[in-house]
Design a protein around this motif. Structure first.
Motif, PDB file in Angstrom:
ATOM      1  N   MET A 270       0.788  -1.102  -0.081  1.00  0.00           N
ATOM      2  CA  MET A 270      -0.054   0.205   0.215  1.00  0.00           C
ATOM      3  C   MET A 270       0.846   1.301  -0.127  1.00  0.00           C
ATOM      4  SD  MET A 270      -3.026  -0.498   2.446  1.00  0.00           S
ATOM      5  CE  MET A 270      -3.670  -2.014   2.957  1.00  0.00           C
ATOM      6  N   ASP A 271       0.295   2.318  -0.713  1.00  0.00           N
ATOM      7  CA  ASP A 271       1.064   3.486  -0.575  1.00  0.00           C
ATOM      8  C   ASP A 271       0.591   4.328   0.365  1.00  0.00           C
ATOM      9  OD1 ASP A 271       2.342   5.821  -1.434  1.00  0.00           O
ATOM     10  OD2 ASP A 271       1.219   6.443  -2.978  1.00  0.00           O
ATOM     11  N   GLU A 272       1.744   4.438   1.504  1.00  0.00           N
ATOM     12  CA  GLU A 272       1.068   5.191   2.818  1.00  0.00           C
ATOM     13  C   GLU A 272       0.744   6.444   2.585  1.00  0.00           C
ATOM     14  OE1 GLU A 272       4.448   4.475   5.339  1.00  0.00           O
ATOM     15  OE2 GLU A 272       4.319   2.469   5.350  1.00  0.00           O
ATOM     16  N   ALA A 273       1.246   7.186   1.618  1.00  0.00           N
ATOM     17  CA  ALA A 273       0.953   8.807   1.331  1.00  0.00           C
ATOM     18  C   ALA A 273      -0.518   8.834   1.098  1.00  0.00           C
ATOM     19  CB  ALA A 273       1.722   9.422   0.325  1.00  0.00           C
ATOM     20  N   LYS A 274      -1.117   7.846   0.840  1.00  0.00           N
ATOM     21  CA  LYS A 274      -2.782   7.914   0.318  1.00  0.00           C
ATOM     22  C   LYS A 274      -3.647   7.193   1.360  1.00  0.00           C
ATOM     23  CE  LYS A 274      -1.916   8.280  -4.329  1.00  0.00           C
ATOM     24  NZ  LYS A 274      -2.055   7.575  -5.837  1.00  0.00           N
ATOM     25  N   LEU A 275      -3.053   6.397   2.473  1.00  0.00           N
ATOM     26  CA  LEU A 275      -3.874   5.758   3.654  1.00  0.00           C
ATOM     27  C   LEU A 275      -4.371   6.796   4.521  1.00  0.00           C
ATOM     28  CD1 LEU A 275      -1.350   2.891   4.227  1.00  0.00           C
ATOM     29  CD2 LEU A 275      -3.529   2.760   2.773  1.00  0.00           C
ATOM     30  N   THR A 276      -5.481   6.314   5.151  1.00  0.00           N
ATOM     31  CA  THR A 276      -6.272   7.366   6.281  1.00  0.00           C
ATOM     32  C   THR A 276      -6.099   6.647   7.209  1.00  0.00           C
ATOM     33  OG1 THR A 276      -7.667   8.306   4.159  1.00  0.00           O
ATOM     34  CG2 THR A 276      -8.417   8.473   6.395  1.00  0.00           C
ATOM     35  N   VAL A 277      -5.804   7.282   8.322  1.00  0.00           N
ATOM     36  CA  VAL A 277      -5.864   6.821   9.734  1.00  0.00           C
ATOM     37  C   VAL A 277      -7.200   7.690  10.328  1.00  0.00           C
ATOM     38  CG1 VAL A 277      -4.500   6.846  11.781  1.00  0.00           C
ATOM     39  CG2 VAL A 277      -3.437   6.685   9.514  1.00  0.00           C
ATOM     40  N   ALA A 278      -7.963   6.806  10.935  1.00  0.00           N
ATOM     41  CA  ALA A 278      -8.899   7.477  11.862  1.00  0.00           C
ATOM     42  C   ALA A 278      -8.366   7.568  13.160  1.00  0.00           C
ATOM     43  CB  ALA A 278     -10.003   6.358  11.825  1.00  0.00           C
ATOM     44  N   ILE A 279      -8.579   8.888  13.642  1.00  0.00           N
ATOM     45  CA  ILE A 279      -8.327   9.341  15.174  1.00  0.00           C
ATOM     46  C   ILE A 279      -9.790   9.171  15.911  1.00  0.00           C
ATOM     47  CG2 ILE A 279      -7.323  10.965  16.629  1.00  0.00           C
ATOM     48  CD1 ILE A 279      -5.345  11.410  14.286  1.00  0.00           C
ATOM     49  N   VAL A 280      -9.787   8.689  17.019  1.00  0.00           N
ATOM     50  CA  VAL A 280     -11.015   8.664  17.738  1.00  0.00           C
ATOM     51  C   VAL A 280     -10.609   9.000  19.203  1.00  0.00           C
ATOM     52  CG1 VAL A 280     -13.103   7.424  18.606  1.00  0.00           C
ATOM     53  CG2 VAL A 280     -12.191   6.717  16.482  1.00  0.00           C
TER      54      VAL A 280
ATOM     55  N   MET B  43      -0.233  15.606  13.802  1.00  0.00           N
ATOM     56  CA  MET B  43       0.949  14.740  14.113  1.00  0.00           C
ATOM     57  C   MET B  43       0.942  13.744  12.932  1.00  0.00           C
ATOM     58  SD  MET B  43       2.754  12.191  16.933  1.00  0.00           S
ATOM     59  CE  MET B  43       1.127  11.704  17.630  1.00  0.00           C
ATOM     60  N   VAL B  44      -0.292  12.964  12.952  1.00  0.00           N
ATOM     61  CA  VAL B  44      -0.337  12.017  11.930  1.00  0.00           C
ATOM     62  C   VAL B  44      -0.175  12.421  10.436  1.00  0.00           C
ATOM     63  CG1 VAL B  44      -2.110  10.186  10.965  1.00  0.00           C
ATOM     64  CG2 VAL B  44      -1.423  10.587  13.636  1.00  0.00           C
ATOM     65  N   SER B  45      -0.736  13.587  10.490  1.00  0.00           N
ATOM     66  CA  SER B  45      -0.810  14.310   9.093  1.00  0.00           C
ATOM     67  C   SER B  45       0.670  14.766   8.824  1.00  0.00           C
ATOM     68  CB  SER B  45      -1.632  15.476   8.999  1.00  0.00           C
ATOM     69  OG  SER B  45      -2.896  15.290   8.964  1.00  0.00           O
ATOM     70  N   SER B  46       1.416  14.992   9.657  1.00  0.00           N
ATOM     71  CA  SER B  46       2.943  15.360   9.135  1.00  0.00           C
ATOM     72  C   SER B  46       3.799  13.892   9.035  1.00  0.00           C
ATOM     73  CB  SER B  46       3.817  15.943  10.506  1.00  0.00           C
ATOM     74  OG  SER B  46       3.973  15.145  11.543  1.00  0.00           O
ATOM     75  N   LEU B  47       2.942  12.773   9.292  1.00  0.00           N
ATOM     76  CA  LEU B  47       3.800  11.352   8.880  1.00  0.00           C
ATOM     77  C   LEU B  47       3.332  11.128   7.553  1.00  0.00           C
ATOM     78  CD1 LEU B  47       3.198   9.544  12.267  1.00  0.00           C
ATOM     79  CD2 LEU B  47       5.150  10.664  11.544  1.00  0.00           C
ATOM     80  N   SER B  48       2.431  11.893   6.823  1.00  0.00           N
ATOM     81  CA  SER B  48       1.907  11.662   5.326  1.00  0.00           C
ATOM     82  C   SER B  48       1.016  10.788   5.238  1.00  0.00           C
ATOM     83  CB  SER B  48       3.301  11.138   4.443  1.00  0.00           C
ATOM     84  OG  SER B  48       4.295  12.253   4.599  1.00  0.00           O
ATOM     85  N   TYR B  49       0.138  10.598   6.337  1.00  0.00           N
ATOM     86  CA  TYR B  49      -1.321   9.973   6.001  1.00  0.00           C
ATOM     87  C   TYR B  49      -2.228  10.862   6.085  1.00  0.00           C
ATOM     88  CZ  TYR B  49       1.183   5.823   7.796  1.00  0.00           C
ATOM     89  OH  TYR B  49       2.074   4.813   7.901  1.00  0.00           O
TER      90      TYR B  49
END
Length: 128
Positions: free
Chosen positions: A1-11, A24-30
């Motif tokens: 998977m291309d990590e630059a295009k992955l979405t991380v959910a934050i709850v 922080m997570v955006s700065s990690l290219s997610y």
């Protein structure tokens, strides 16, 4: 998977913590999708494919372990990283036994968070 295009959910129910985690997570290219409650996350789960979820343990109504249990009961393999402000060894063991891919203590360190997200998002491919 291309990590630059992955979405991380934050709850997380704490808006300030959620905003900081998003930055922080955006700065990690997610890409990031954030939710103020476990129920809000579960309600939107089918609209996006997430690489993983950072899931606060202590929230009103549905706590992190209850959200994780609902995910697993519904057959979702979405990797869940439990985050908490207090390290409780018995709770750590309980979360990992319930299927959490990791258990991190707030405030989250950037490198540890990246490593957990990277390892979790590489576990199983599609989350559904």
């Amino acid at each position: 998977m291309d990590e630059a295009k992955l979405t991380v959910a934050i709850v997380d129910d704490d808006e300030a913590v959620r905003r900081a985690l998003c930055r922080m997570v955006s700065s990690l290219s997610y890409r990031v999708a954030d939710f103020p409650s476990g129920q809000a996350f579960l309600d939107e789960l089918q609209k996006e494919q997430y690489a993983c979820v950072l899931l606060d343990l202590h929230m009103p109504e549905l706590n992190g372990i209850e959200v994780l249990a609902r995910l697993r009961m519904a057959g979702h393999r979405l990797p869940a990283i439990i985050i908490t402000g207090g390290d409780e060894p018995k709770m750590r063991d309980r979360c990992l036994s319930a299927g959490a891919s990791d258990y991190l203590i707030k405030p989250l360190e950037r490198d540890a968070t990246f490593a957990a997200i990277h390892a979790s998002s590489s576990l199983s491919g599609p989350a559904f």
